[in-house]
Design a protein around this motif. Structure first.
Motif, PDB file in Angstrom:
ATOM      1  N   TRP A 182      69.368   1.218  32.983  1.00 24.55           N
ATOM      2  CA  TRP A 182      70.784   1.548  33.162  1.00 24.55           C
ATOM      3  C   TRP A 182      71.634   0.718  32.222  1.00 24.55           C
ATOM      4  CZ3 TRP A 182      71.865   5.507  36.386  1.00 24.55           C
ATOM      5  CH2 TRP A 182      70.878   5.874  37.293  1.00 24.55           C
ATOM      6  N   TYR A 183      72.722   1.297  31.752  1.00 25.07           N
ATOM      7  CA  TYR A 183      73.674   0.580  30.916  1.00 25.07           C
ATOM      8  C   TYR A 183      75.069   1.165  31.128  1.00 25.07           C
ATOM      9  CZ  TYR A 183      73.625   4.466  27.545  1.00 25.07           C
ATOM     10  OH  TYR A 183      73.746   5.686  26.944  1.00 25.07           O
ATOM     11  N   THR A 184      76.073   0.439  30.678  1.00 30.52           N
ATOM     12  CA  THR A 184      77.452   0.911  30.836  1.00 30.52           C
ATOM     13  C   THR A 184      77.923   1.556  29.543  1.00 30.52           C
ATOM     14  OG1 THR A 184      78.370  -1.194  30.140  1.00 30.52           O
ATOM     15  CG2 THR A 184      78.049  -0.894  32.503  1.00 30.52           C
ATOM     16  N   LEU A 185      78.435   2.772  29.650  1.00 33.15           N
ATOM     17  CA  LEU A 185      78.938   3.496  28.484  1.00 33.15           C
ATOM     18  C   LEU A 185      80.150   2.816  27.867  1.00 33.15           C
ATOM     19  CD1 LEU A 185      78.672   7.242  29.552  1.00 33.15           C
ATOM     20  CD2 LEU A 185      77.449   6.107  27.701  1.00 33.15           C
ATOM     21  N   SER A 186      80.926   2.132  28.685  1.00 41.17           N
ATOM     22  CA  SER A 186      82.149   1.524  28.166  1.00 41.17           C
ATOM     23  C   SER A 186      81.863   0.356  27.229  1.00 41.17           C
ATOM     24  CB  SER A 186      83.041   1.065  29.314  1.00 41.17           C
ATOM     25  OG  SER A 186      82.369   0.112  30.104  1.00 41.17           O
ATOM     26  N   SER A 187      80.718  -0.314  27.386  1.00 41.45           N
ATOM     27  CA  SER A 187      80.454  -1.482  26.551  1.00 41.45           C
ATOM     28  C   SER A 187      79.222  -1.363  25.665  1.00 41.45           C
ATOM     29  CB  SER A 187      80.319  -2.733  27.427  1.00 41.45           C
ATOM     30  OG  SER A 187      79.243  -2.583  28.321  1.00 41.45           O
ATOM     31  N   MET A 188      78.376  -0.364  25.911  1.00 42.24           N
ATOM     32  CA  MET A 188      77.147  -0.247  25.128  1.00 42.24           C
ATOM     33  C   MET A 188      76.899   1.203  24.745  1.00 42.24           C
ATOM     34  SD  MET A 188      74.657  -2.767  27.258  1.00 42.24           S
ATOM     35  CE  MET A 188      73.871  -3.557  25.863  1.00 42.24           C
ATOM     36  N   LYS A 189      76.082   1.366  23.714  1.00 40.00           N
ATOM     37  CA  LYS A 189      75.631   2.713  23.371  1.00 40.00           C
ATOM     38  C   LYS A 189      74.138   2.665  23.096  1.00 40.00           C
ATOM     39  CE  LYS A 189      76.977   2.383  18.525  1.00 40.00           C
ATOM     40  NZ  LYS A 189      77.737   3.006  17.459  1.00 40.00           N
ATOM     41  N   ARG A 190      73.475   3.742  23.432  1.00 46.37           N
ATOM     42  CA  ARG A 190      72.035   3.841  23.196  1.00 46.37           C
ATOM     43  C   ARG A 190      71.835   4.294  21.756  1.00 46.37           C
ATOM     44  NH1 ARG A 190      69.602   8.657  25.888  1.00 46.37           N
ATOM     45  NH2 ARG A 190      70.086   9.537  23.878  1.00 46.37           N
TER      46      ARG A 190
ATOM     47  N   PRO B  97      70.682  10.303  41.015  1.00 43.37           N
ATOM     48  CA  PRO B  97      71.866  10.395  41.875  1.00 43.37           C
ATOM     49  C   PRO B  97      73.036   9.615  41.296  1.00 43.37           C
ATOM     50  CG  PRO B  97      70.213   8.987  42.878  1.00 43.37           C
ATOM     51  CD  PRO B  97      69.601   9.553  41.635  1.00 43.37           C
ATOM     52  N   PRO B  98      74.247  10.035  41.580  1.00 46.70           N
ATOM     53  CA  PRO B  98      75.425   9.319  41.083  1.00 46.70           C
ATOM     54  C   PRO B  98      75.501   7.921  41.698  1.00 46.70           C
ATOM     55  CG  PRO B  98      76.058  11.145  42.513  1.00 46.70           C
ATOM     56  CD  PRO B  98      74.574  11.197  42.368  1.00 46.70           C
ATOM     57  N   ASN B  99      76.190   7.026  41.001  1.00 44.39           N
ATOM     58  CA  ASN B  99      76.374   5.678  41.523  1.00 44.39           C
ATOM     59  C   ASN B  99      77.844   5.303  41.370  1.00 44.39           C
ATOM     60  OD1 ASN B  99      76.779   4.118  38.918  1.00 44.39           O
ATOM     61  ND2 ASN B  99      74.816   5.084  38.498  1.00 44.39           N
ATOM     62  N   PRO B 100      78.312   4.329  42.137  1.00 47.56           N
ATOM     63  CA  PRO B 100      79.733   3.961  42.082  1.00 47.56           C
ATOM     64  C   PRO B 100      80.077   3.077  40.880  1.00 47.56           C
ATOM     65  CG  PRO B 100      78.612   2.591  43.683  1.00 47.56           C
ATOM     66  CD  PRO B 100      77.601   3.603  43.193  1.00 47.56           C
ATOM     67  N   TYR B 101      79.097   2.779  40.045  1.00 47.11           N
ATOM     68  CA  TYR B 101      79.311   1.904  38.903  1.00 47.11           C
ATOM     69  C   TYR B 101      79.446   2.737  37.631  1.00 47.11           C
ATOM     70  CZ  TYR B 101      77.335  -1.063  42.479  1.00 47.11           C
ATOM     71  OH  TYR B 101      77.077  -1.686  43.670  1.00 47.11           O
ATOM     72  N   ASP B 102      79.838   2.069  36.567  1.00 47.55           N
ATOM     73  CA  ASP B 102      79.967   2.723  35.269  1.00 47.55           C
ATOM     74  C   ASP B 102      78.607   2.674  34.569  1.00 47.55           C
ATOM     75  OD1 ASP B 102      80.934   3.739  32.857  1.00 47.55           O
ATOM     76  OD2 ASP B 102      81.646   1.786  32.174  1.00 47.55           O
ATOM     77  N   LEU B 103      77.564   3.181  35.236  1.00 46.33           N
ATOM     78  CA  LEU B 103      76.213   3.100  34.708  1.00 46.33           C
ATOM     79  C   LEU B 103      75.634   4.485  34.448  1.00 46.33           C
ATOM     80  CD1 LEU B 103      74.740   0.398  37.114  1.00 46.33           C
ATOM     81  CD2 LEU B 103      75.516   0.060  34.764  1.00 46.33           C
ATOM     82  N   VAL B 104      74.887   4.582  33.358  1.00 49.90           N
ATOM     83  CA  VAL B 104      74.141   5.806  33.051  1.00 49.90           C
ATOM     84  C   VAL B 104      72.725   5.395  32.674  1.00 49.90           C
ATOM     85  CG1 VAL B 104      76.138   7.158  32.306  1.00 49.90           C
ATOM     86  CG2 VAL B 104      74.893   5.793  30.646  1.00 49.90           C
ATOM     87  N   SER B 105      71.814   6.328  32.819  1.00 51.59           N
ATOM     88  CA  SER B 105      70.433   6.067  32.456  1.00 51.59           C
ATOM     89  C   SER B 105      70.241   6.300  30.964  1.00 51.59           C
ATOM     90  CB  SER B 105      69.499   6.991  33.226  1.00 51.59           C
ATOM     91  OG  SER B 105      68.170   6.813  32.772  1.00 51.59           O
TER      92      SER B 105
ATOM     93  N   VAL C  49      66.764   0.916  22.770  1.00 48.27           N
ATOM     94  CA  VAL C  49      67.535  -0.018  21.967  1.00 48.27           C
ATOM     95  C   VAL C  49      68.996   0.257  22.287  1.00 48.27           C
ATOM     96  CG1 VAL C  49      68.141  -0.777  19.637  1.00 48.27           C
ATOM     97  CG2 VAL C  49      65.800  -0.013  20.135  1.00 48.27           C
ATOM     98  N   LEU C  50      69.703  -0.780  22.725  1.00 43.01           N
ATOM     99  CA  LEU C  50      71.124  -0.663  23.046  1.00 43.01           C
ATOM    100  C   LEU C  50      71.926  -1.495  22.063  1.00 43.01           C
ATOM    101  CD1 LEU C  50      70.895  -1.122  26.922  1.00 43.01           C
ATOM    102  CD2 LEU C  50      71.208   1.017  25.689  1.00 43.01           C
ATOM    103  N   ARG C  51      73.119  -1.061  21.782  1.00 42.84           N
ATOM    104  CA  ARG C  51      74.014  -1.807  20.898  1.00 42.84           C
ATOM    105  C   ARG C  51      75.359  -1.964  21.594  1.00 42.84           C
ATOM    106  NH1 ARG C  51      73.871   0.526  15.469  1.00 42.84           N
ATOM    107  NH2 ARG C  51      72.174  -0.925  15.232  1.00 42.84           N
ATOM    108  N   TRP C  52      75.941  -3.163  21.460  1.00 43.52           N
ATOM    109  CA  TRP C  52      77.279  -3.390  21.994  1.00 43.52           C
ATOM    110  C   TRP C  52      78.263  -2.521  21.234  1.00 43.52           C
ATOM    111  CZ3 TRP C  52      77.938  -5.853  26.379  1.00 43.52           C
ATOM    112  CH2 TRP C  52      77.036  -6.838  26.763  1.00 43.52           C
ATOM    113  N   ARG C  53      79.185  -1.927  21.949  1.00 46.97           N
ATOM    114  CA  ARG C  53      80.275  -1.206  21.296  1.00 46.97           C
ATOM    115  C   ARG C  53      81.285  -2.229  20.788  1.00 46.97           C
ATOM    116  NH1 ARG C  53      80.273   4.229  22.260  1.00 46.97           N
ATOM    117  NH2 ARG C  53      78.963   4.935  23.968  1.00 46.97           N
ATOM    118  N   ASP C  54      81.986  -1.894  19.726  1.00 44.08           N
ATOM    119  CA  ASP C  54      83.021  -2.787  19.207  1.00 44.08           C
ATOM    120  C   ASP C  54      84.260  -2.659  20.080  1.00 44.08           C
ATOM    121  OD1 ASP C  54      81.434  -3.656  17.127  1.00 44.08           O
ATOM    122  OD2 ASP C  54      82.032  -1.993  15.832  1.00 44.08           O
ATOM    123  N   HIS C  55      84.640  -3.762  20.724  1.00 45.25           N
ATOM    124  CA  HIS C  55      85.817  -3.803  21.587  1.00 45.25           C
ATOM    125  C   HIS C  55      86.603  -5.065  21.273  1.00 45.25           C
ATOM    126  CE1 HIS C  55      84.876  -0.464  24.212  1.00 45.25           C
ATOM    127  NE2 HIS C  55      83.668  -0.941  24.396  1.00 45.25           N
ATOM    128  N   ASP C  56      87.856  -5.011  21.513  1.00 43.14           N
ATOM    129  CA  ASP C  56      88.679  -6.201  21.386  1.00 43.14           C
ATOM    130  C   ASP C  56      88.903  -6.746  22.796  1.00 43.14           C
ATOM    131  OD1 ASP C  56      90.249  -8.198  20.386  1.00 43.14           O
ATOM    132  OD2 ASP C  56      92.065  -6.965  20.330  1.00 43.14           O
TER     133      ASP C  56
END
Length: 156
Positions: free
Chosen positions: A46-54, A6-14, A90-97
């Motif tokens: 769950w993880y956030t697409l904006s800060s991490m990538k699978r 189900p959808p959630n109000p957060y920036d989370l994906v499975s 395995v998750l990796r942080w996305r490169d962000h400033d």
């Protein structure tokens, strides 16, 4: 039966794609309370697409034969003491400033500097000492641990 995340109000994906188990819950399931009654999609990471990538995803079953045996005999059983199938990624942080990642990087640098004076053999000896202090109940669990912590082919 649960067939979608189900959808959630957060920036989370499975980490596990939502289509797994949608058409055939007998192929992709992570929980089963009785033989031939699997539940797809119950366990999630769950993880956030904006800060991490699978970058890696644990297979749910070592083999199709193993999956069929779980379905036929049910779980938990003598060789699988839980009613849940282990999941992992395995998750990796996305490169962000951004400030948060900048702070994390500085913490990592300080941590690395604290260990820089120690040799690789000293660190390996300490890791082995820790593993010996927490032995695995079975050879299979040790093999699974080594698989999970090993490098993912094609990933740096």
């Amino acid at each position: 039966a649960f067939t979608t995340v189900p959808p959630n109000p957060y920036d989370l994906v499975s980490t596990y794609p939502p289509e797994l188990g949608r058409d055939d819950r007998f192929r992709h399931f992570s929980f089963m309370g009785a033989p031939n009654s699997p539940v797809a999609g119950l366990d999630q990471i769950w993880y956030t697409l904006s800060s991490m990538k699978r970058v890696g995803l644990k297979r749910l079953f070592p083999s199709d034969e193993h999956r069929r045996a779980m379905l036929e005999f049910g779980i938990p059983n003598d060789s699988h003491p839980s009613d849940h199938v282990p999941i992992g990624c395995v998750l990796r942080w996305r490169d962000h400033d951004c400030t948060q990642l900048h702070d994390l990087k500085h913490q990592e640098i300080r941590h690395e500097q604290a260990f820089r004076h120690r040799s690789a053999s000293d660190l390996l000896a300490e890791a082995n000492e820790l593993l010996d202090a927490c032995p695995f109940p079975s050879k299979q669990q040790r093999v699974e641990f080594d698989y999970v912590v090993s490098r993912v082919s094609g990933m740096s």
